[in-house]
Scaffold this motif. Sequence first.
Motif, PDB file in Angstrom:
ATOM      1  N   UNK A   1      19.214  17.009 -28.317  1.00  0.00           N
ATOM      2  CA  UNK A   1      19.169  16.691 -26.888  1.00  0.00           C
ATOM      3  C   UNK A   1      20.393  15.906 -26.421  1.00  0.00           C
ATOM      4  N   UNK A   2      20.788  16.092 -25.154  1.00  0.00           N
ATOM      5  CA  UNK A   2      21.743  15.162 -24.544  1.00  0.00           C
ATOM      6  C   UNK A   2      20.940  14.007 -23.931  1.00  0.00           C
ATOM      7  N   UNK A   3      21.605  13.066 -23.274  1.00  0.00           N
ATOM      8  CA  UNK A   3      20.865  11.879 -22.799  1.00  0.00           C
ATOM      9  C   UNK A   3      19.785  12.208 -21.762  1.00  0.00           C
ATOM     10  N   UNK A   4      20.076  13.040 -20.733  1.00  0.00           N
ATOM     11  CA  UNK A   4      18.991  13.355 -19.788  1.00  0.00           C
ATOM     12  C   UNK A   4      17.820  14.057 -20.477  1.00  0.00           C
ATOM     13  N   UNK A   5      18.112  14.963 -21.418  1.00  0.00           N
ATOM     14  CA  UNK A   5      17.028  15.659 -22.139  1.00  0.00           C
ATOM     15  C   UNK A   5      16.247  14.686 -23.010  1.00  0.00           C
ATOM     16  N   UNK A   6      16.996  13.805 -23.702  1.00  0.00           N
ATOM     17  CA  UNK A   6      16.338  12.817 -24.573  1.00  0.00           C
ATOM     18  C   UNK A   6      15.406  11.947 -23.738  1.00  0.00           C
ATOM     19  N   UNK A   7      15.853  11.551 -22.525  1.00  0.00           N
ATOM     20  CA  UNK A   7      15.040  10.696 -21.657  1.00  0.00           C
ATOM     21  C   UNK A   7      13.752  11.419 -21.270  1.00  0.00           C
ATOM     22  N   UNK A   8      13.873  12.710 -20.906  1.00  0.00           N
ATOM     23  CA  UNK A   8      12.669  13.461 -20.522  1.00  0.00           C
ATOM     24  C   UNK A   8      11.728  13.667 -21.717  1.00  0.00           C
ATOM     25  N   UNK A   9      12.294  13.849 -22.902  1.00  0.00           N
ATOM     26  CA  UNK A   9      11.459  14.098 -24.089  1.00  0.00           C
ATOM     27  C   UNK A   9      10.636  12.857 -24.437  1.00  0.00           C
ATOM     28  N   UNK A  10      11.265  11.678 -24.387  1.00  0.00           N
ATOM     29  CA  UNK A  10      10.500  10.472 -24.787  1.00  0.00           C
ATOM     30  C   UNK A  10       9.891   9.750 -23.591  1.00  0.00           C
ATOM     31  N   UNK A  11      10.222  10.199 -22.379  1.00  0.00           N
ATOM     32  CA  UNK A  11       9.609   9.619 -21.187  1.00  0.00           C
ATOM     33  C   UNK A  11      10.145   8.253 -20.818  1.00  0.00           C
TER      34      UNK A  11
ATOM     35  N   UNK B   1      22.060   3.689 -23.545  1.00  0.00           N
ATOM     36  CA  UNK B   1      23.028   2.999 -24.400  1.00  0.00           C
ATOM     37  C   UNK B   1      22.885   3.520 -25.833  1.00  0.00           C
ATOM     38  N   UNK B   2      23.836   3.094 -26.678  1.00  0.00           N
ATOM     39  CA  UNK B   2      23.762   3.513 -28.088  1.00  0.00           C
ATOM     40  C   UNK B   2      22.482   2.973 -28.730  1.00  0.00           C
ATOM     41  N   UNK B   3      22.111   1.769 -28.343  1.00  0.00           N
ATOM     42  CA  UNK B   3      20.863   1.194 -28.882  1.00  0.00           C
ATOM     43  C   UNK B   3      19.663   2.036 -28.464  1.00  0.00           C
ATOM     44  N   UNK B   4      19.616   2.425 -27.145  1.00  0.00           N
ATOM     45  CA  UNK B   4      18.541   3.321 -26.661  1.00  0.00           C
ATOM     46  C   UNK B   4      18.534   4.618 -27.482  1.00  0.00           C
ATOM     47  N   UNK B   5      19.752   5.127 -27.783  1.00  0.00           N
ATOM     48  CA  UNK B   5      19.849   6.414 -28.496  1.00  0.00           C
ATOM     49  C   UNK B   5      19.221   6.300 -29.886  1.00  0.00           C
ATOM     50  N   UNK B   6      19.410   5.130 -30.517  1.00  0.00           N
ATOM     51  CA  UNK B   6      18.866   4.933 -31.875  1.00  0.00           C
ATOM     52  C   UNK B   6      17.339   4.928 -31.826  1.00  0.00           C
ATOM     53  N   UNK B   7      16.801   4.207 -30.844  1.00  0.00           N
ATOM     54  CA  UNK B   7      15.338   4.144 -30.705  1.00  0.00           C
ATOM     55  C   UNK B   7      14.806   5.549 -30.410  1.00  0.00           C
ATOM     56  N   UNK B   8      15.502   6.229 -29.507  1.00  0.00           N
ATOM     57  CA  UNK B   8      15.093   7.575 -29.090  1.00  0.00           C
ATOM     58  C   UNK B   8      15.140   8.561 -30.261  1.00  0.00           C
ATOM     59  N   UNK B   9      16.219   8.466 -31.077  1.00  0.00           N
ATOM     60  CA  UNK B   9      16.342   9.377 -32.226  1.00  0.00           C
ATOM     61  C   UNK B   9      15.144   9.203 -33.156  1.00  0.00           C
ATOM     62  N   UNK B  10      14.720   7.950 -33.346  1.00  0.00           N
ATOM     63  CA  UNK B  10      13.550   7.693 -34.217  1.00  0.00           C
ATOM     64  C   UNK B  10      12.287   8.275 -33.583  1.00  0.00           C
ATOM     65  N   UNK B  11      12.135   8.071 -32.257  1.00  0.00           N
ATOM     66  CA  UNK B  11      10.951   8.594 -31.555  1.00  0.00           C
ATOM     67  C   UNK B  11      10.880  10.121 -31.688  1.00  0.00           C
ATOM     68  N   UNK B  12      12.027  10.773 -31.468  1.00  0.00           N
ATOM     69  CA  UNK B  12      12.018  12.253 -31.538  1.00  0.00           C
ATOM     70  C   UNK B  12      11.804  12.700 -32.987  1.00  0.00           C
ATOM     71  N   UNK B  13      12.403  11.959 -33.923  1.00  0.00           N
ATOM     72  CA  UNK B  13      12.197  12.294 -35.347  1.00  0.00           C
ATOM     73  C   UNK B  13      10.697  12.267 -35.676  1.00  0.00           C
ATOM     74  N   UNK B  14       9.990  11.294 -35.104  1.00  0.00           N
ATOM     75  CA  UNK B  14       8.544  11.190 -35.361  1.00  0.00           C
ATOM     76  C   UNK B  14       7.766  12.373 -34.773  1.00  0.00           C
ATOM     77  N   UNK B  15       8.409  13.145 -33.903  1.00  0.00           N
ATOM     78  CA  UNK B  15       7.742  14.342 -33.354  1.00  0.00           C
ATOM     79  C   UNK B  15       7.811  15.517 -34.332  1.00  0.00           C
ATOM     80  N   UNK B  16       8.511  15.346 -35.452  1.00  0.00           N
ATOM     81  CA  UNK B  16       8.437  16.339 -36.515  1.00  0.00           C
ATOM     82  C   UNK B  16       9.672  17.073 -36.992  1.00  0.00           C
ATOM     83  N   UNK B  17      10.822  17.059 -36.253  1.00  0.00           N
ATOM     84  CA  UNK B  17      11.972  17.809 -36.777  1.00  0.00           C
ATOM     85  C   UNK B  17      12.576  17.150 -38.019  1.00  0.00           C
ATOM     86  N   UNK B  18      13.415  17.925 -38.750  1.00  0.00           N
ATOM     87  CA  UNK B  18      14.048  17.389 -39.953  1.00  0.00           C
ATOM     88  C   UNK B  18      15.153  16.408 -39.632  1.00  0.00           C
ATOM     89  N   UNK B  19      15.773  16.539 -38.471  1.00  0.00           N
ATOM     90  CA  UNK B  19      16.829  15.614 -38.033  1.00  0.00           C
ATOM     91  C   UNK B  19      17.007  15.734 -36.527  1.00  0.00           C
TER      92      UNK B  19
END
Length: 442
Positions: free
Chosen positions: A136-146, A151-169
């Motif tokens: 995802x890009x940032x707007x997509x990531x925002x819509x996916x996690x709601x 920021x880079x810090x937000x991206x790290x939290x978001x990456x973990x949240x999306x990872x918990x949805x099941x993909x390998x990376x």
Amino acid sequence: MKKILTIAGYDPSSGAGITKDLDVFSALGMHGISIPTCLVLQGPHGVQDVYPIPYAHFFEMIDMAKKELPVDGIKIGALWNEACVERITSFLSSLGRIAVVVDPVIESKNGTRLLTDEGLKQLIKGIFPITDVVTPNLPEASLIIGKDVKTLEDMKVCAKDIFDMGPGAVVVKGGHLAGEPIDLFFDGEAFTTWKKRRIDREVHGTGCTFSSLIAAFIVHGYDKKEAFLASEEVMEDLLAGSYRINIDGYFYTSSGIFNSRCADRWGVLQAMKEAGEMLCRLNMVELIPAVQMNMGYAIRDAGGTEDIAAFPGRIFVNSGKILIKGEPAFGASSHVARMILAYMKYYPHIRSCVSVRYDRMIIEKAHESTMNVLFFDRKNEPEQIREAEGRSLDFLTEEALKEESSPPDIIYDLGDVGKEPIIRLFAKDPLELIKKMEMIRP
Ligand code: PXL
């Protein structure tokens, strides 16, 4: 031959969507297969409308792929709506373990929806858990996690949240970050970042290109992180070579640049070989300087001396005959190459140069043949430039060209202490150089 399928939208301008994905697959040596989910009406100024492929036809194509088109990997882009998402979920679940990369395209650059809200919910629930990498890009990531990802810090939290949805990376793409653009890869264990160069261009389809690269590298056997890093590198080259397809509007990329560079390099070496043979046949020994001759020929858009072919063993006279040792090679000269680079800044179509023995008669013949002859005085070069070996010639060439309104055929100098006077002949290509050499032969 590896086979890879893209299921995504169709963009007639080939900036994004399935035709872009096919371009990437073929560049990485794969057979690309494509099934469109929707037709996107767009040119270089953005999306105007979207027409879904009639479901019956879309489902038939998926059924046909299932029966007759075994593939090694799948890339998924714009899916249009939940009906497409559900059909693809059952299709993926019926396949064995193959690489799946999802670019969760939600809307186009100018805001046209390419996936419904319900489609997005289904994508997360049904497809994310059977995916290797989600990008995802940032707007997509925002819509996916709601929640906002800024920021880079937000991206790290978001990456973990999306990872918990099941993909390998997960790769969260930070092109929309306010400061330095950074992409973030997370595979459940560690973060890997890639700092991107910000370019002052609106390039269309970068998300499609990037996710197709990752899918293709995984199909080639790279692990997910290696595939991420390799794709970032290729993206840099593609973006550096981006171009417009009309007078204004978005920039586009094409992996055709890799093929055209290969073809160009091959053509340059061929032309140099032919010129070398002609030079020996014509045996113009009277044009060979005491320091020996070299000839150079650059590829289009040459960036450095490594893009200029020359004769590594130079061209010299032995027992009255011209001799050339070795085959032409890229990066084999610095002096001639630097002068070509300096010259190409002013006249990019003139990509070839040869160094010739200075003789007043030769300069006179050049004038008689109505050549444009330029002189530079080595005494004019500043001390610090003179001290930097090899730097002075490009400096003096540029200085001479600054004053000139048409491309010179010759730039010569009368030498300096310990430096032989030299004539440099310039031309579009080595064949034209040989013709000019024949014209000035004393
Ligand atoms: O970049 C998102 C995107 C993906 N796929 C298709 C598109 C677009 C944006 O225009 O047209 C087919």
